[in-house]
Design a protein around this motif. Structure first.
Motif, PDB file in Angstrom:
ATOM      1  N   LEU A  19      11.475  -8.724  10.640  1.00 46.36           N
ATOM      2  CA  LEU A  19      11.958  -7.401  10.263  1.00 46.36           C
ATOM      3  C   LEU A  19      10.850  -6.359  10.366  1.00 46.36           C
ATOM      4  O   LEU A  19       9.710  -6.670  10.688  1.00 46.36           O
ATOM      5  N   ILE A  20      11.237  -5.130  10.102  1.00 49.05           N
ATOM      6  CA  ILE A  20      10.274  -4.033  10.040  1.00 49.05           C
ATOM      7  C   ILE A  20      10.051  -3.669   8.581  1.00 49.05           C
ATOM      8  O   ILE A  20      10.991  -3.368   7.840  1.00 49.05           O
ATOM      9  N   ASP A  21       8.790  -3.761   8.138  1.00 45.85           N
ATOM     10  CA  ASP A  21       8.400  -3.287   6.814  1.00 45.85           C
ATOM     11  C   ASP A  21       8.104  -1.793   6.893  1.00 45.85           C
ATOM     12  O   ASP A  21       7.217  -1.371   7.653  1.00 45.85           O
ATOM     13  N   LEU A  22       8.841  -1.004   6.146  1.00 47.86           N
ATOM     14  CA  LEU A  22       8.529   0.416   6.005  1.00 47.86           C
ATOM     15  C   LEU A  22       7.667   0.551   4.752  1.00 47.86           C
ATOM     16  O   LEU A  22       8.173   0.539   3.625  1.00 47.86           O
ATOM     17  N   ILE A  23       6.349   0.627   4.929  1.00 48.14           N
ATOM     18  CA  ILE A  23       5.401   0.539   3.823  1.00 48.14           C
ATOM     19  C   ILE A  23       4.996   1.928   3.354  1.00 48.14           C
ATOM     20  O   ILE A  23       4.581   2.775   4.156  1.00 48.14           O
ATOM     21  N   MET A  24       5.123   2.157   2.056  1.00 46.85           N
ATOM     22  CA  MET A  24       4.792   3.457   1.478  1.00 46.85           C
ATOM     23  C   MET A  24       3.290   3.724   1.562  1.00 46.85           C
ATOM     24  O   MET A  24       2.480   2.898   1.145  1.00 46.85           O
ATOM     25  N   ARG A  25       2.934   4.876   2.089  1.00 46.59           N
ATOM     26  CA  ARG A  25       1.537   5.299   2.147  1.00 46.59           C
ATOM     27  C   ARG A  25       1.201   6.113   0.901  1.00 46.59           C
ATOM     28  O   ARG A  25       2.089   6.530   0.157  1.00 46.59           O
ATOM     29  N   PRO A  26      -0.070   6.347   0.637  1.00 45.54           N
ATOM     30  CA  PRO A  26      -0.450   7.130  -0.552  1.00 45.54           C
ATOM     31  C   PRO A  26       0.185   8.518  -0.598  1.00 45.54           C
ATOM     32  O   PRO A  26       0.408   9.058  -1.683  1.00 45.54           O
ATOM     33  N   ASP A  27       0.487   9.103   0.588  1.00 46.71           N
ATOM     34  CA  ASP A  27       1.089  10.437   0.590  1.00 46.71           C
ATOM     35  C   ASP A  27       2.602  10.401   0.403  1.00 46.71           C
ATOM     36  O   ASP A  27       3.266  11.441   0.442  1.00 46.71           O
ATOM     37  N   GLY A  28       3.171   9.191   0.198  1.00 50.51           N
ATOM     38  CA  GLY A  28       4.605   9.058  -0.028  1.00 50.51           C
ATOM     39  C   GLY A  28       5.415   8.806   1.221  1.00 50.51           C
ATOM     40  O   GLY A  28       6.607   8.480   1.133  1.00 50.51           O
ATOM     41  N   ALA A  29       4.828   8.978   2.397  1.00 48.16           N
ATOM     42  CA  ALA A  29       5.527   8.680   3.643  1.00 48.16           C
ATOM     43  C   ALA A  29       5.543   7.164   3.863  1.00 48.16           C
ATOM     44  O   ALA A  29       4.779   6.419   3.251  1.00 48.16           O
ATOM     45  N   VAL A  92      12.096  -1.913   2.934  1.00 43.02           N
ATOM     46  CA  VAL A  92      11.346  -0.780   2.407  1.00 43.02           C
ATOM     47  C   VAL A  92      10.384  -1.323   1.360  1.00 43.02           C
ATOM     48  O   VAL A  92      10.797  -1.951   0.378  1.00 43.02           O
ATOM     49  N   VAL A  93       9.086  -1.132   1.584  1.00 45.24           N
ATOM     50  CA  VAL A  93       8.053  -1.740   0.757  1.00 45.24           C
ATOM     51  C   VAL A  93       7.301  -0.637   0.011  1.00 45.24           C
ATOM     52  O   VAL A  93       6.592   0.163   0.618  1.00 45.24           O
ATOM     53  N   SER A  94       7.452  -0.627  -1.311  1.00 43.98           N
ATOM     54  CA  SER A  94       6.694   0.291  -2.153  1.00 43.98           C
ATOM     55  C   SER A  94       5.590  -0.499  -2.831  1.00 43.98           C
ATOM     56  O   SER A  94       5.800  -1.638  -3.262  1.00 43.98           O
ATOM     57  N   LEU A  95       4.404   0.084  -2.917  1.00 45.73           N
ATOM     58  CA  LEU A  95       3.257  -0.606  -3.504  1.00 45.73           C
ATOM     59  C   LEU A  95       2.916  -0.004  -4.859  1.00 45.73           C
ATOM     60  O   LEU A  95       2.888   1.218  -5.019  1.00 45.73           O
ATOM     61  N   ASN A  96       2.633  -0.883  -5.840  1.00 49.04           N
ATOM     62  CA  ASN A  96       2.207  -0.385  -7.138  1.00 49.04           C
ATOM     63  C   ASN A  96       0.700  -0.107  -7.136  1.00 49.04           C
ATOM     64  O   ASN A  96       0.048  -0.216  -6.090  1.00 49.04           O
ATOM     65  N   ALA A  97       0.139   0.220  -8.287  1.00 44.50           N
ATOM     66  CA  ALA A  97      -1.268   0.635  -8.346  1.00 44.50           C
ATOM     67  C   ALA A  97      -2.232  -0.466  -7.918  1.00 44.50           C
ATOM     68  O   ALA A  97      -3.325  -0.182  -7.428  1.00 44.50           O
ATOM     69  N   SER A  98      -1.820  -1.732  -8.074  1.00 40.27           N
ATOM     70  CA  SER A  98      -2.692  -2.845  -7.683  1.00 40.27           C
ATOM     71  C   SER A  98      -2.433  -3.320  -6.258  1.00 40.27           C
ATOM     72  O   SER A  98      -3.023  -4.304  -5.816  1.00 40.27           O
ATOM     73  N   GLY A  99      -1.554  -2.614  -5.539  1.00 39.30           N
ATOM     74  CA  GLY A  99      -1.267  -2.975  -4.159  1.00 39.30           C
ATOM     75  C   GLY A  99      -0.206  -4.041  -4.005  1.00 39.30           C
ATOM     76  O   GLY A  99       0.030  -4.527  -2.899  1.00 39.30           O
TER      77      GLY A  99
END
Length: 334
Positions: A19-29, A92-99
């Protein structure tokens, strides 16, 4: 260990999501990255120098072509060279503060689910040197119950080593009880099990001691070897006769943990294959062999987490890290 891609015989067959991981960047994109646990495992194991065939079809859409090209670049054989019309799965991959990643999946009518137990068995039968078959993660969705467990059962009967990575994603399963039962069924077919402490909790093991829960799972199963991963706290390797822990001596500069577990399992299987003597893959699991295998697996994961997304290391890179960064290891009675 490492041989040119063109000279490798296929020793491992892997089935599961690409699959394609859509990974959240620090700027929210969100940044699109190639992914999927079993797709990552295929790439990671091939980069470790092992001949691998990936069994699921890929889409003819832009994402599917990119997935296929990366597998080709990493030397992974494709059981389905012809791309299919169904679209590519998305996460859709969102990362918390610890990555640490949190996932949401979009997988209805997608390319990688266009498989059957009969088709998987046929693809495996075409590989005369096959030793290991692997699955887990989203392939253990109860909605695909007629595909993967029958395949595992047939491959175990055929004499191949069955590897199952629980890698549970309960938040995206509509029926948690059915999903848990399906994962348990798959684990019962395995010779080698990989679980995390979170997996054990979702599987219903009540003990707050992950090691005790892992031992209980191994004792209930038909497996010879169980790998328990604990994130920054390292990992354990359990057999019927012993258990060994490993942890990096120094804290790592973690970018994110995407693909860490897949890289760990790839390192584990590559080291098992490399250290196997004439008596077989799962014989001779003594302290020296198990600690060496565990160290290689940890090194593979450690290198992965220091890069963004899943960038699995090669065999030589993993060896170099192991030599430069000795791990803290210990043994205890089972």
């Amino acid at each position: 260990m490492t041989a040119p891609f063109s000279t490798r015989t296929v020793r491992v067959a892997i089935a599961g999501e690409a699959l394609i991981d859509l990974i959240m960047r620090p700027d929210g994109a969100y940044e699109p990255c190639l992914g999927g646990a079993l797709y990552n495992l295929s790439r990671a194991l091939s980069r470790q120098g092992v001949g691998v065939v990936y069994l699921n079809p890929l889409s003819s859409d832009r994402f599917g072509r990119a997935l296929a090209q990366q597998l080709h670049d990493d030397g992974v054989h494709l059981a389905h060279e012809a791309l299919v019309q169904q679209v590519t799965s998305l996460a859709v991959v969102s990362l918390n503060a610890s990555g640490h990643p949190d996932y949401a999946f979009y997988r209805e009518g997608v390319a990688d689910r266009q498989v059957s137990a009969e088709g998987l068995n046929h693809a495996c039968a075409l590989q005369p040197d096959l030793q290991i078959i692997c699955t887990g993660a989203l392939a253990l969705d109860a909605r695909d119950a007629d595909v993967y467990v029958p395949w595992l059962q047939a491959q175990r009967q055929a004499g191949h080593c069955v590897v199952v990575d629980a890698n549970m994603r309960p938040s995206v399963m509509p029926d948690l009880a059915a999903y848990r039962a399906q994962v348990q069924m798959a684990l019962m077919e395995a010779h080698i099990i990989k679980v995390s402490d979170e997996d054990l909790s979702w599987l219903g093991y009540a003990s707050t001691d992950a090691l005790a829960s892992a031992r209980e799972l191994l004792d209930r199963s038909n497996a010879s070897l169980l790998a328990l991963t604990l994130g920054a706290d390292g990992a354990w390797l359990l057999t019927r006769d012993g258990q060994w822990s490993g942890k990096e001596a120094q804290a790592l500069s973690v970018v994110d943990t995407v693909g860490a577990g897949d890289s760990f399992l790839a390192g584990l299987l590559a080291a098992l294959l490399d250290s196997a003597g004439p008596v077989g893959l799962l014989h001779g699991l003594d302290a020296n062999r198990c600690t060496g295998v565990l160290r290689h697996a940890l090194s593979s994961a450690s290198l992965c987490v220091q890069q963004r997304g899943c960038v699995p290391p090669s065999w030589d890179e993993t060896l170099a890290w192991s030599q430069a960064h000795p791990a803290v290891t210990a043994a205890s009675a089972p």
